[in-house]
Design a protein around this motif. Structure first.
Motif: not given
Length: 138
Positions: A28-31, A48-51, A56-57
């Motif tokens: 449940n983390t960005a990594k 994550l960065q390409d969504h 944040e979504i």
């Protein structure tokens, strides 16, 4: 898919298997971000960065069932295929499919706001046809 099949081109280091909700909740983390969508488990860390909606979504429902949020956005078939082809790593243990839920009122409102004139196009064309018939066809 069986329990020993590798899946997804980006996450092929995982073996397709069943995961418990507790296991998914630890990612449940960005990594390290996993989502549950309709009983399937996805590792979307690399996305994550390409969504298109921003990271944040995805982070808002990291490690949780994101089915309703996924459906509310009206993802395209291409997006659904990408999820299955690139990020699917398994399924949720004990998942029982339920009838697809209708989009929430908020999602319908957002969709309608994106196309506010669409319902009126037909009425407008009919109105123009009547005006033309009354005033210009003699």
């Amino acid at each position: 898919m069986s329990g020993s099949q590798s899946v997804g081109s980006k996450v092929s280091h995982y073996e397709f298997k069943e995961y418990t909700a507790e296991e998914v909740a630890t990612h449940n983390t960005a990594k390290d971000i996993w989502l549950i969508i309709h009983g399937n488990v996805y590792d979307v860390t690399s996305f994550l960065q390409d969504h298109p909606g921003g990271p944040e979504i995805l982070l808002n429902t990291a490690g949780q069932d994101s089915s309703q949020e996924f459906d509310d956005v009206f993802h395209s078939e291409a997006a659904k295929q990408q999820m299955d082809n690139e990020f699917l790593i398994g399924n949720l243990k004990g998942f029982v499919p339920v009838k697809a839920a209708a989009p929430s009122d908020e999602a319908v409102r957002k969709r309608n706001q994106q196309r506010p004139l669409a319902p009126y196009v037909g009425l407008f064309l009919a109105f123009i046809a009547v005006i033309y018939a009354v005033f210009f066809s003699k």
